[in-house]
Design a protein around this motif. Structure first.
Motif, PDB file in Angstrom:
ATOM      1  N   THR A 161      13.393  -0.002 -14.178  1.00 36.57           N
ATOM      2  CA  THR A 161      12.877  -0.658 -12.982  1.00 36.57           C
ATOM      3  C   THR A 161      12.446   0.408 -11.984  1.00 36.57           C
ATOM      4  N   ILE A 162      11.334   0.154 -11.308  1.00 32.85           N
ATOM      5  CA  ILE A 162      10.867   1.033 -10.246  1.00 32.85           C
ATOM      6  C   ILE A 162      11.004   0.271  -8.930  1.00 32.85           C
ATOM      7  N   VAL A 163      11.686   0.866  -7.968  1.00 29.25           N
ATOM      8  CA  VAL A 163      11.868   0.255  -6.649  1.00 29.25           C
ATOM      9  C   VAL A 163      10.992   1.002  -5.663  1.00 29.25           C
ATOM     10  N   PHE A 164      10.104   0.282  -4.996  1.00 29.59           N
ATOM     11  CA  PHE A 164       9.205   0.855  -3.993  1.00 29.59           C
ATOM     12  C   PHE A 164       9.812   0.550  -2.623  1.00 29.59           C
ATOM     13  N   LYS A 165      10.318   1.568  -1.951  1.00 36.25           N
ATOM     14  CA  LYS A 165      10.955   1.415  -0.639  1.00 36.25           C
ATOM     15  C   LYS A 165       9.885   1.430   0.443  1.00 36.25           C
ATOM     16  N   LYS A 166       9.951   0.452   1.336  1.00 41.99           N
ATOM     17  CA  LYS A 166       9.003   0.376   2.442  1.00 41.99           C
ATOM     18  C   LYS A 166       9.493   1.222   3.614  1.00 41.99           C
ATOM     19  N   ASN A 167       8.529   1.644   4.437  1.00 41.30           N
ATOM     20  CA  ASN A 167       8.889   2.286   5.700  1.00 41.30           C
ATOM     21  C   ASN A 167       9.558   1.253   6.588  1.00 41.30           C
ATOM     22  N   ILE A 168      10.590   1.645   7.277  1.00 39.69           N
ATOM     23  CA  ILE A 168      11.283   0.710   8.159  1.00 39.69           C
ATOM     24  C   ILE A 168      10.792   0.951   9.580  1.00 39.69           C
ATOM     25  N   ASN A 169       9.788   0.165   9.982  1.00 42.05           N
ATOM     26  CA  ASN A 169       9.220   0.288  11.318  1.00 42.05           C
ATOM     27  C   ASN A 169       9.438  -0.982  12.139  1.00 42.05           C
ATOM     28  N   SER A 170       9.881  -2.032  11.479  1.00 41.03           N
ATOM     29  CA  SER A 170      10.019  -3.289  12.196  1.00 41.03           C
ATOM     30  C   SER A 170      11.481  -3.542  12.551  1.00 41.03           C
ATOM     31  N   VAL A 171      11.718  -4.600  13.320  1.00 41.31           N
ATOM     32  CA  VAL A 171      13.068  -4.972  13.721  1.00 41.31           C
ATOM     33  C   VAL A 171      13.846  -5.478  12.505  1.00 41.31           C
ATOM     34  N   LYS A 172      13.185  -6.278  11.660  1.00 42.48           N
ATOM     35  CA  LYS A 172      13.822  -6.794  10.461  1.00 42.48           C
ATOM     36  C   LYS A 172      13.779  -5.731   9.367  1.00 42.48           C
ATOM     37  N   LYS A 173      14.795  -5.715   8.534  1.00 41.51           N
ATOM     38  CA  LYS A 173      14.797  -4.803   7.390  1.00 41.51           C
ATOM     39  C   LYS A 173      13.864  -5.391   6.330  1.00 41.51           C
ATOM     40  N   PRO A 174      12.830  -4.647   5.940  1.00 40.58           N
ATOM     41  CA  PRO A 174      11.884  -5.195   4.963  1.00 40.58           C
ATOM     42  C   PRO A 174      12.491  -5.237   3.561  1.00 40.58           C
ATOM     43  N   LEU A 175      12.024  -6.182   2.770  1.00 40.37           N
ATOM     44  CA  LEU A 175      12.445  -6.267   1.384  1.00 40.37           C
ATOM     45  C   LEU A 175      11.678  -5.240   0.564  1.00 40.37           C
ATOM     46  N   ASP A 176      12.354  -4.621  -0.380  1.00 40.43           N
ATOM     47  CA  ASP A 176      11.695  -3.663  -1.253  1.00 40.43           C
ATOM     48  C   ASP A 176      10.970  -4.405  -2.369  1.00 40.43           C
ATOM     49  N   TYR A 210       0.848  -1.198   0.000  1.00 42.47           N
ATOM     50  CA  TYR A 210       0.000   0.000   0.000  1.00 42.47           C
ATOM     51  C   TYR A 210       0.880   1.243   0.000  1.00 42.47           C
ATOM     52  N   PHE A 211       0.395   2.310  -0.633  1.00 40.87           N
ATOM     53  CA  PHE A 211       1.161   3.549  -0.694  1.00 40.87           C
ATOM     54  C   PHE A 211       1.425   4.127   0.690  1.00 40.87           C
ATOM     55  N   CYS A 212       0.507   3.906   1.636  1.00 43.44           N
ATOM     56  CA  CYS A 212       0.716   4.419   2.988  1.00 43.44           C
ATOM     57  C   CYS A 212       1.871   3.701   3.700  1.00 43.44           C
ATOM     58  N   GLU A 213       2.315   2.537   3.194  1.00 46.96           N
ATOM     59  CA  GLU A 213       3.430   1.791   3.771  1.00 46.96           C
ATOM     60  C   GLU A 213       4.759   2.125   3.107  1.00 46.96           C
ATOM     61  N   MET A 214       4.740   2.990   2.084  1.00 48.04           N
ATOM     62  CA  MET A 214       5.960   3.290   1.322  1.00 48.04           C
ATOM     63  C   MET A 214       6.685   4.501   1.866  1.00 48.04           C
ATOM     64  N   LYS A 215       8.008   4.441   1.756  1.00 51.16           N
ATOM     65  CA  LYS A 215       8.845   5.562   2.153  1.00 51.16           C
ATOM     66  C   LYS A 215       9.250   6.378   0.935  1.00 51.16           C
ATOM     67  N   ASP A 216       9.618   5.696  -0.144  1.00 55.83           N
ATOM     68  CA  ASP A 216      10.110   6.385  -1.328  1.00 55.83           C
ATOM     69  C   ASP A 216       9.967   5.482  -2.543  1.00 55.83           C
ATOM     70  N   ILE A 217      10.055   6.089  -3.717  1.00 56.73           N
ATOM     71  CA  ILE A 217      10.018   5.359  -4.978  1.00 56.73           C
ATOM     72  C   ILE A 217      11.235   5.792  -5.780  1.00 56.73           C
ATOM     73  N   ILE A 218      11.992   4.819  -6.263  1.00 61.21           N
ATOM     74  CA  ILE A 218      13.221   5.109  -6.991  1.00 61.21           C
ATOM     75  C   ILE A 218      13.102   4.566  -8.409  1.00 61.21           C
ATOM     76  N   LEU A 219      13.536   5.369  -9.374  1.00 60.27           N
ATOM     77  CA  LEU A 219      13.522   4.982 -10.776  1.00 60.27           C
ATOM     78  C   LEU A 219      14.938   4.609 -11.206  1.00 60.27           C
ATOM     79  N   GLU A 220      15.087   3.428 -11.798  1.00 60.73           N
ATOM     80  CA  GLU A 220      16.371   2.981 -12.335  1.00 60.73           C
ATOM     81  C   GLU A 220      16.177   2.686 -13.813  1.00 60.73           C
ATOM     82  N   LEU A 221      16.807   3.480 -14.678  1.00 58.90           N
ATOM     83  CA  LEU A 221      16.655   3.312 -16.117  1.00 58.90           C
ATOM     84  C   LEU A 221      17.630   2.266 -16.642  1.00 58.90           C
ATOM     85  N   ASN A 222      17.191   1.515 -17.653  1.00 59.67           N
ATOM     86  CA  ASN A 222      18.030   0.485 -18.279  1.00 59.67           C
ATOM     87  C   ASN A 222      18.654   1.013 -19.562  1.00 59.67           C
ATOM     88  N   GLY A 223      19.427   2.057 -19.484  1.00 61.99           N
ATOM     89  CA  GLY A 223      20.116   2.575 -20.654  1.00 61.99           C
ATOM     90  C   GLY A 223      19.303   3.550 -21.482  1.00 61.99           C
TER      91      GLY A 223
END
Length: 174
Positions: free
Chosen positions: A130-145, A111-124
Motif C-alpha cells: 500500500t502507498i499512503v500519500f500524506k497531505k500537507n496540513i494547512n487547514s483546521v481539520k486534519k485531512p484524510l490521507d 496533486y503532488f504540490c498538495e502532498m507532504k510525504d509518501i509512505i510505502l507499506e509492504l504486505n509481507g
C-alpha cells in the motif's frame, strides 16, 4: 497491463499523461475485521436466549433478528461487496497528480504540490503493498490521507511517486 486497464486508459486519459495505472487486489479479511460483526451476532443470540427464557417470543424476534441481520450484512460486505467494489477501482499516477477512479467517476484526486510525504507499506512481500500519500496540513481539520491499497506493482508506483513529489523528474514541472 491487463486489457481492461488498457481500455480504461482511453476513457480516463483526457489528454493528460498516465504514467502508471493499476488496481487493488482483493485481500481476504483478517479475523480482527470480522470481530465487530461476530460480536453483534453473539449479542443477538444472547438477547434471543434471554427473551426466550422469559417467554417473550415477540421481543426475541423483534430485537434479536435485526441485530443478527446487521452482523451478517457486515460479514457479507467484507467478503462479497468489497471484492466487487475493488474490481471497478483504478489507481492512476499522472505527471501532476494521483487519482482514484471508481468506474468512470473520480473518488479522490490529489496533486503532488498538495502532498507532504509518501509512505510505502509492504504486505509481507516486496511486490505487493500500500502507498499512503500524506497531505500537507494547512487547514483546521486534519485531512484524510489518500491510499493506493493492495497493489501488486507497489515498488514501481512508489518510486515514480517519490520522484514526482521531489520534483527531480522531468514530469514534475508540468
Amino acid at each position: 497491463m491487463p486489457s481492461e486497464i488498457k481500455q480504461s486508459q482511453k476513457i480516463l486519459n483526457n489528454g493528460n499523461d498516465i504514467l502508471w495505472q493499476g488496481r487493488p487486489h482483493f485481500k481476504k479479511p483478517e479475523l480482527k475485521e470480522f470481530l465487530p460483526y461476530l460480536y453483534l451476532i453473539a449479542a443477538a443470540i444472547l438477547i434471543v436466549i434471554l427473551f426466550l427464557i422469559q417467554k417473550e417470543y415477540e421481543l426475541a424476534f423483534i430485537i434479536g433478528f435485526p441485530i443478527c441481520f446487521i452482523g451478517l450484512m457486515g460479514i457479507g460486505n467484507l467478503l462479497i461487496f468489497n471484492k466487487k467494489r475493488l474490481k471497478k477501482t483504478f489507481y492512476t499516477i499522472r505527471s501532476d497528480r494521483i487519482t482514484i477512479y471508481y468506474g468512470k467517476h473520480i473518488l479522490s484526486e490529489l496533486y503532488f504540490c498538495e502532498m507532504k510525504d509518501i509512505i510505502l507499506e509492504l504486505n509481507g512481500s516486496h511486490s505487493e503493498g500500500t502507498i499512503v500519500f500524506k497531505k500537507n496540513i494547512n487547514s483546521v481539520k486534519k485531512p484524510l490521507d489518500t491510499e493506493f491499497r493492495n497493489i501488486s506493482d507497489v515498488a514501481n508506483a512508489y518510486n515514480l511517486s517519490k520522484r514526482l513529489l521531489s520534483k527531480d523528474d522531468d514530469y514534475a514541472g508540468r
